[in-house]
Design an enzyme around this catalytic site. Structure first.
Site, PDB file in Angstrom:
ATOM      1  N   SER A 135      37.486  37.830  50.525  1.00  0.00           N
ATOM      2  CA  SER A 135      36.357  38.457  50.461  1.00  0.00           C
ATOM      3  C   SER A 135      35.505  38.106  51.375  1.00  0.00           C
ATOM      4  O   SER A 135      35.686  37.129  52.256  1.00  0.00           O
ATOM      5  CB  SER A 135      35.654  38.166  49.209  1.00  0.00           C
ATOM      6  OG  SER A 135      34.214  38.045  48.962  1.00  0.00           O
ATOM      7  N   TYR A 148      33.583  30.687  43.561  1.00  0.00           N
ATOM      8  CA  TYR A 148      34.206  31.984  43.949  1.00  0.00           C
ATOM      9  C   TYR A 148      34.404  32.072  45.440  1.00  0.00           C
ATOM     10  O   TYR A 148      35.293  31.993  46.192  1.00  0.00           O
ATOM     11  CB  TYR A 148      33.327  33.192  43.455  1.00  0.00           C
ATOM     12  CG  TYR A 148      34.032  34.533  43.809  1.00  0.00           C
ATOM     13  CD1 TYR A 148      35.104  35.023  43.421  1.00  0.00           C
ATOM     14  CD2 TYR A 148      33.604  35.183  45.158  1.00  0.00           C
ATOM     15  CE1 TYR A 148      35.605  36.256  43.878  1.00  0.00           C
ATOM     16  CE2 TYR A 148      34.131  36.398  45.587  1.00  0.00           C
ATOM     17  CZ  TYR A 148      35.131  37.008  44.764  1.00  0.00           C
ATOM     18  OH  TYR A 148      35.575  38.021  45.314  1.00  0.00           O
TER      19      TYR A 148
HETATM   20  N1  LIG Z   1      34.571  44.140  43.976  1.00  0.00           N
HETATM   21  C1  LIG Z   1      34.289  43.336  45.074  1.00  0.00           C
HETATM   22  O1  LIG Z   1      32.935  43.568  45.310  1.00  0.00           O
HETATM   23  C2  LIG Z   1      35.030  42.506  45.660  1.00  0.00           C
HETATM   24  C3  LIG Z   1      34.684  42.085  46.784  1.00  0.00           C
HETATM   25  C4  LIG Z   1      35.526  41.114  47.387  1.00  0.00           C
HETATM   26  C5  LIG Z   1      36.538  40.719  46.998  1.00  0.00           C
HETATM   27  N2  LIG Z   1      37.019  41.283  45.770  1.00  0.00           N
HETATM   28  C6  LIG Z   1      38.327  40.664  45.233  1.00  0.00           C
HETATM   29  O2  LIG Z   1      39.053  41.939  45.040  1.00  0.00           O
HETATM   30  C7  LIG Z   1      40.309  41.480  43.810  1.00  0.00           C
HETATM   31  C8  LIG Z   1      39.918  42.894  42.838  1.00  0.00           C
HETATM   32  O3  LIG Z   1      38.517  42.891  42.336  1.00  0.00           O
HETATM   33  P1  LIG Z   1      37.900  43.927  41.591  1.00  0.00           P
HETATM   34  O4  LIG Z   1      36.575  44.266  42.098  1.00  0.00           O
HETATM   35  O5  LIG Z   1      38.813  45.198  41.702  1.00  0.00           O
HETATM   36  O6  LIG Z   1      37.895  43.333  39.933  1.00  0.00           O
HETATM   37  P2  LIG Z   1      38.541  43.674  38.578  1.00  0.00           P
HETATM   38  O7  LIG Z   1      38.497  45.198  38.601  1.00  0.00           O
HETATM   39  O8  LIG Z   1      37.592  42.826  37.780  1.00  0.00           O
HETATM   40  O9  LIG Z   1      40.037  43.338  38.816  1.00  0.00           O
HETATM   41  C9  LIG Z   1      40.364  42.095  38.794  1.00  0.00           C
HETATM   42  C10 LIG Z   1      42.048  42.156  38.589  1.00  0.00           C
HETATM   43  O10 LIG Z   1      42.460  40.650  38.364  1.00  0.00           O
HETATM   44  C11 LIG Z   1      43.217  40.697  37.217  1.00  0.00           C
HETATM   45  N3  LIG Z   1      43.187  39.227  36.550  1.00  0.00           N
HETATM   46  C12 LIG Z   1      42.078  38.489  36.428  1.00  0.00           C
HETATM   47  N4  LIG Z   1      42.751  37.528  35.702  1.00  0.00           N
HETATM   48  C13 LIG Z   1      43.884  37.266  35.553  1.00  0.00           C
HETATM   49  C14 LIG Z   1      44.855  36.661  35.403  1.00  0.00           C
HETATM   50  N5  LIG Z   1      44.573  35.297  34.643  1.00  0.00           N
HETATM   51  N6  LIG Z   1      46.297  36.895  35.482  1.00  0.00           N
HETATM   52  C15 LIG Z   1      46.285  37.999  36.008  1.00  0.00           C
HETATM   53  N7  LIG Z   1      45.739  38.878  36.499  1.00  0.00           N
HETATM   54  C16 LIG Z   1      44.429  38.542  36.446  1.00  0.00           C
HETATM   55  C17 LIG Z   1      42.542  41.784  36.118  1.00  0.00           C
HETATM   56  O11 LIG Z   1      43.823  42.216  35.307  1.00  0.00           O
HETATM   57  P3  LIG Z   1      43.758  41.698  33.790  1.00  0.00           P
HETATM   58  O12 LIG Z   1      42.659  41.735  33.108  1.00  0.00           O
HETATM   59  O13 LIG Z   1      44.607  42.960  33.137  1.00  0.00           O
HETATM   60  O14 LIG Z   1      44.539  40.466  33.592  1.00  0.00           O
HETATM   61  C18 LIG Z   1      42.351  42.784  37.147  1.00  0.00           C
HETATM   62  O15 LIG Z   1      43.689  43.342  37.506  1.00  0.00           O
HETATM   63  C19 LIG Z   1      39.714  40.266  43.386  1.00  0.00           C
HETATM   64  O16 LIG Z   1      40.451  39.192  44.031  1.00  0.00           O
HETATM   65  C20 LIG Z   1      38.184  40.167  43.974  1.00  0.00           C
HETATM   66  O17 LIG Z   1      37.912  38.880  44.163  1.00  0.00           O
HETATM   67  C21 LIG Z   1      36.140  42.135  45.080  1.00  0.00           C
END
Ligand SMILES: NC(=O)c1ccc[n+]([C@@H]2O[C@H](COP(=O)([O-])OP(=O)(O)OC[C@H]3O[C@@H](n4cnc5c(N)ncnc54)[C@H](OP(=O)(O)O)[C@@H]3O)[C@@H](O)[C@H]2O)c1
Length: 251
Positions: A135, A148
């Site tokens: 991130s 985080y």
């Molecule tokens: N959106 C942003 O602004 C942003 C910015 C920087 C970095 N990121 C990073 O990008 C990645 C995806 O984020 P997103 O925004 O797409 O969020 P999201 O829609 O909430 O996706 C998170 C994913 O993580 C999975 N997850 C959570 N806990 C888990 C567990 N215990 N075991 C297996 N899978 C798990 C969820 O799947 P299940 O619920 O099905 O388990 C889901 O597929 C994350 O690593 C986040 O930190 C996001």
């Protein structure tokens, strides 16, 4: 990286950025498996994606998912460790520890568990890619989400070491560094969050370069990634600290 016709596992691909990226790889002719705790929900929605149940905090679940995926896809050549949770924490209240523990377990230890599960396969294959996900907050803390930031800075450091350790095996290691993207509720609280599809357009452009860059940096994350080098770090941390007013009792 050639993005066409890959055999891809995206752990944390059941929603948001992971699901969007999965659709891009599938559209490029790939065989794509998305993993998460709610994989069954995706199975009913996206017929061109395969699914696997996996909880990255549970070593048995990770081992079961690895065995299932490799039994069906011995040619698996791209593993993306996308699973992540984002939580706010008030460090004046020790009760924040539960959020810290979950965040480190999913984001950092979960990443390590998944990498450990698939590294022997990729090394034996002698090719392929591990893509970790950090991130902009790994490089420029957001004080409202301390654990985080720590987890993502940890994944960054781990990725650098992994790349060094896998040199010469044929396995590439790359790090996706998203800025705020309009997923996971960001769209409601952060008007600056990038629309998912524009973000993915940029990501696909960057990862298609050969050789694959060590870090996948879209334009919107450059100011975070290079703040220290550019001398903007202190001022940006100061302005991002205003978010602390959102904590209960701090206005
Ligand atoms: N959106 C942003 O602004 C942003 C910015 C920087 C970095 N990121 C990073 O990008 C990645 C995806 O984020 P997103 O925004 O797409 O969020 P999201 O829609 O909430 O996706 C998170 C994913 O993580 C999975 N997850 C959570 N806990 C888990 C567990 N215990 N075991 C297996 N899978 C798990 C969820 O799947 P299940 O619920 O099905 O388990 C889901 O597929 C994350 O690593 C986040 O930190 C996001």
């Amino acid at each position: 990286m050639d993005i066409d016709n890959r055999t891809v596992l995206i752990v944390g691909g059941t929603s948001g950025i992971g699901l969007g990226l999965a659709r891009r790889f599938a559209a490029a002719g790939g065989t794509v498996i998305v993993g998460g705790r709610s994989a069954a929900r995706v199975a009913g929605q996206a017929s061109n994606l395969e699914t696997v149940e996996i909880d990255v905090t549970d070593p048995d679940s990770v081992a079961r998912a690895r065995d299932e995926v490799l039994a069906g896809h011995p040619d698996l050549d791209l593993v993306v460790t996308m699973s992540g949770v984002m939580q706010t924490e008030d460090l004046r209240d020790p009760a924040h520890f539960a959020a810290a523990a979950t965040t480190i377990d999913v984001n950092l230890l979960g990443t390590i568990r998944v990498i450990d599960a698939f590294t022997p396969h990729l090394v034996e294959l002698g090719r392929g890619t591990i893509m970790t996900v950090t991130s902009g907050i790994a490089f420029l803390p957001f004080p409202l989400m301390p654990s985080y930031a720590a987890s993502k800075a940890g994944v960054h450091a781990y990725t650098e070491a992994l790349r060094a350790q896998l040199r010469g095996t044929g396995v590439e290691v790359t790090e996706l560094v998203p800025p705020a993207v309009a997923t996971a509720g960001q769209e409601k609280v952060n008007p600056a969050a990038l629309p998912l599809e524009s973000f993915l357009d940029e990501v696909v452009g960057v990862i298609s370069a050969n050789p694959t860059p060590h870090e996948i940096l879209v334009k919107g994350v450059q100011m975070h990634r290079w703040a220290e080098r550019d001398g903007t770090y202190a001022a940006l941390v100061e302005s991002r600290s205003r978010s602390l007013e959102n904590l209960p009792g701090r206005s």
